[in-house]
Design a protein around this motif. Structure first.
Motif, PDB file in Angstrom:
ATOM      1  N   LEU A 107       0.846  -1.205   0.000  1.00 45.70           N
ATOM      2  CA  LEU A 107       0.000   0.000   0.000  1.00 45.70           C
ATOM      3  C   LEU A 107       0.870   1.240   0.000  1.00 45.70           C
ATOM      4  N   ASP A 108       0.711   2.051  -1.041  1.00 44.58           N
ATOM      5  CA  ASP A 108       1.290   3.391  -1.091  1.00 44.58           C
ATOM      6  C   ASP A 108       0.153   4.352  -0.770  1.00 44.58           C
ATOM      7  N   PRO A 109       0.071   4.868   0.461  1.00 41.61           N
ATOM      8  CA  PRO A 109      -1.099   5.637   0.886  1.00 41.61           C
ATOM      9  C   PRO A 109      -1.094   7.049   0.309  1.00 41.61           C
ATOM     10  N   VAL A 133      -4.952  -0.727   5.506  1.00 38.56           N
ATOM     11  CA  VAL A 133      -3.616  -0.794   6.115  1.00 38.56           C
ATOM     12  C   VAL A 133      -3.356  -2.141   6.798  1.00 38.56           C
ATOM     13  N   ALA A 136      -2.200  -5.017   4.505  1.00 38.48           N
ATOM     14  CA  ALA A 136      -0.997  -4.834   3.701  1.00 38.48           C
ATOM     15  C   ALA A 136       0.192  -5.629   4.236  1.00 38.48           C
ATOM     16  N   VAL A 139       3.520  -1.195   3.902  1.00 39.96           N
ATOM     17  CA  VAL A 139       2.961   0.140   3.685  1.00 39.96           C
ATOM     18  C   VAL A 139       4.128   1.089   3.470  1.00 39.96           C
ATOM     19  N   PRO A 170       0.134  -3.304   9.455  1.00 39.80           N
ATOM     20  CA  PRO A 170       0.790  -4.012   8.358  1.00 39.80           C
ATOM     21  C   PRO A 170       1.931  -4.883   8.865  1.00 39.80           C
ATOM     22  N   ALA A 173       6.498  -1.718   7.736  1.00 40.20           N
ATOM     23  CA  ALA A 173       6.389  -0.302   7.389  1.00 40.20           C
ATOM     24  C   ALA A 173       7.702   0.158   6.767  1.00 40.20           C
ATOM     25  N   SER A 213       7.076   2.092  -4.675  1.00 38.56           N
ATOM     26  CA  SER A 213       6.159   1.064  -4.178  1.00 38.56           C
ATOM     27  C   SER A 213       5.914  -0.020  -5.222  1.00 38.56           C
TER      28      SER A 213
END
Length: 263
Positions: A107-109, A133, A136, A139, A170, A173, A213
């Motif tokens: 996940l690329d937020p 999140v 994942a 992240v 996740p 991180a 990502s």
């Protein structure tokens, strides 16, 4: 001779009409890593190097259908998630992830474009934290995104940000270092590592987060551990910025993950 299957990697993200970020950047990064790229588009943006002039969301049931179509026929070896924009989109992606089995999810937020345009509605932030999140594998926020996710202030250290993002659920991180001291921070609940690499302030950086990502996702599909994938992704993103196309447009130029100037 038996042919080797190329991993198939899915980007669930928005489209950048200027070609610098979003699914366009993701597909370039996938190609750079030697995997087959697929997409489920969550939103269309009218965008160039200067800014975002419009956003059109994709209906949630069609997001799910895009994922289902590729999962049933091709299969999904890893998933990268980018721009989600609003809560209905987040709910649809949460449902769609049920189609990909145990494929790793990165996940690329994405919250704000480099131009300042809002790419995740503020009221959708909690849904992202609660529904996506924790699903994942990795992240990958930058520092400002990490602060938004965790509620930590400007005084939080890179290590504190990585630990706080990990605490949201996740497996790993990775807080990227472009807005910190230059190093990415990797934390998996036990190991905390600074991933060093060159910085290219003179490069073109539009799409650097998407490239990072996506490269990380591709490397997971190729069998890397999350730490190995994070190291390779850091190097690929830095190289893409260094090779960035500064002459494209009048704003922030796009990264060049494929080295097209030299081809």
């Amino acid at each position: 001779m038996t042919e080797q299957r190329v991993p198939a990697v899915l980007s669930i993200a928005g489209s950048d009409s200027g070609g610098g970020a979003g699914i366009q950047a993701d597909l370039k990064a996938f190609a750079r890593c030697g995997v087959h790229g697929m997409t489920a588009i969550t939103a269309l943006t009218a965008q160039n190097t200067v800014g975002v002039t419009g956003i059109q969301g994709v209906p949630g049931d069609f997001i799910v259908e895009q994922v289902r179509a590729v999962a049933e026929d091709i299969g999904v070896d890893a998933v990268k998630i980018g721009m989600l924009f609003d809560e209905p989109t987040i709910e649809a992606v949460d449902e769609a992830l049920g189609q990909v089995g145990d494929a790793p999810v990165v996940l690329d937020p994405v919250m704000v474009a480099e131009s300042g345009a809002v790419l995740l509605q503020p009221e959708a932030r909690q849904a992202l934290i609660e529904r996506i999140v924790p699903r994942a594998t990795v992240v990958t926020p930058n520092a400002s995104e990490a602060r938004e996710l965790t509620g930590l202030g400007e005084d939080a250290s890179p290590d504190e940000l990585a630990r706080a993002v990990h605490a949201l659920g996740p497996r790993v991180a990775v807080v990227t270092g472009g807005h910190l001291d230059g190093a990415d921070r990797y934390f998996d609940g036990e190991m905390l590592e600074a991933i060093e690499g060159p910085r290219h302030a003179e490069g073109a950086s539009h799409g650097s987060g998407c490239t990072h990502s996506s490269a990380l996702t591709a490397r997971l599909a190729l069998g890397d551990t999350p730490l190995e994938a994070a190291r390779v992704a850091r190097a690929i993103a830095a190289e893409a910025v260094a090779n960035g196309l500064r002459e494209i447009g009048s704003g922030a130029g796009p990264v060049d993950a494929l080295g097209i100037i030299d081809t």
